[in-house]
Write a protein that holds these residues in place. Structure first.
Motif, mmCIF file in Angstrom:
data_model
loop_
_atom_site.group_PDB
_atom_site.id
_atom_site.type_symbol
_atom_site.label_atom_id
_atom_site.label_comp_id
_atom_site.label_asym_id
_atom_site.label_seq_id
_atom_site.Cartn_x
_atom_site.Cartn_y
_atom_site.Cartn_z
ATOM 1 N N CYS A 48 36.164 55.766 19.007
ATOM 2 C CA CYS A 48 36.269 54.241 18.539
ATOM 3 C C CYS A 48 37.942 53.844 18.702
ATOM 4 C CB CYS A 48 36.179 54.550 16.682
ATOM 5 S SG CYS A 48 36.883 53.257 16.062
ATOM 6 N N ASP A 74 23.909 60.042 18.603
ATOM 7 C CA ASP A 74 25.368 59.446 18.640
ATOM 8 C C ASP A 74 25.722 61.125 18.743
ATOM 9 O OD1 ASP A 74 24.117 60.416 16.666
ATOM 10 O OD2 ASP A 74 25.408 60.162 15.158
ATOM 11 N N VAL A 80 29.251 57.771 13.172
ATOM 12 C CA VAL A 80 28.816 56.461 13.378
ATOM 13 C C VAL A 80 27.628 56.628 11.792
ATOM 14 C CG1 VAL A 80 27.138 55.456 14.310
ATOM 15 C CG2 VAL A 80 28.377 57.514 16.119
ATOM 16 N N LEU A 104 30.674 48.669 15.977
ATOM 17 C CA LEU A 104 30.506 49.640 17.051
ATOM 18 C C LEU A 104 29.176 48.277 17.768
ATOM 19 C CD1 LEU A 104 30.309 52.784 16.366
ATOM 20 C CD2 LEU A 104 32.778 52.052 17.750
ATOM 21 N N GLY A 105 28.069 48.056 17.257
ATOM 22 C CA GLY A 105 26.706 47.767 18.137
ATOM 23 C C GLY A 105 25.576 47.376 16.527
ATOM 24 N N TYR A 119 21.428 53.850 21.367
ATOM 25 C CA TYR A 119 22.597 52.852 20.149
ATOM 26 C C TYR A 119 23.018 51.699 21.158
ATOM 27 C CZ TYR A 119 21.938 56.580 16.558
ATOM 28 O OH TYR A 119 21.936 57.544 15.991
ATOM 29 N N ILE A 121 25.812 49.787 22.747
ATOM 30 C CA ILE A 121 27.244 49.567 21.401
ATOM 31 C C ILE A 121 28.021 48.908 22.900
ATOM 32 C CG2 ILE A 121 29.201 50.963 21.045
ATOM 33 C CD1 ILE A 121 26.496 51.366 19.431
#
Length: 132
Positions: A48, A74, A80, A104-105, A119, A121
């Motif tokens: 992050c 993840d 997450v 994040l997305g 994911y 992102i």
């Protein structure tokens, strides 16, 4: 940046670039195919950008063709979080950092095996710590 206690938007604005602030704190997005990690092939752990929490391993990264860095899972440590996002007339699943709540997305169910997840992102929300 490892100060996980920063929750005030003024403090975040002082620590992040305008693009990072817009994405991570205001739930924005970067244009597709523009993020620095979209085509990145380096190995390491994606953390992050706000708090440094580990989020994704480069071994789970793949080219989804979406224009954003994509991961099929993840990290097992679980940094997450997922939340329902009903903005923009759509129903999606938002992905945030569990520690500092940075946007994040989103995660979609159209990814590769073994999870079937994608994911999707924003590069601006990530910091790659390369493996040495």
């Amino acid at each position: 940046m490892t100060d996980k206690k920063r929750t005030n938007n003024e403090e975040w604005a002082d620590k992040l670039t305008p693009e990072q602030f817009s994405i991570c704190r205001l739930k924005g997005t970067e244009p597709p195919f523009t993020g620095k990690y979209n085509d990145c092939k380096k190995t390491g752990i994606y953390q992050c950008i706000c708090c440094g929490s580990p989020l994704f391993d480069s071994e789970a990264k793949y080219d989804s063709g979406s224009g954003w860095p994509s991961f099929w899972t993840d990290l097992p440590e679980g940094s997450v979080a997922q939340h329902i996002d009903a903005s923009h007339g759509m129903r999606r699943v938002e992905v945030t950092c569990k520690v500092c709540h940075a946007h994040l997305g989103h995660v979609f169910e159209d990814g590769p095996e073994p999870t079937g997840l994608r994911y999707c992102i924003n590069s601006a929300s990530l910091d790659l710590k390369e493996k040495t």
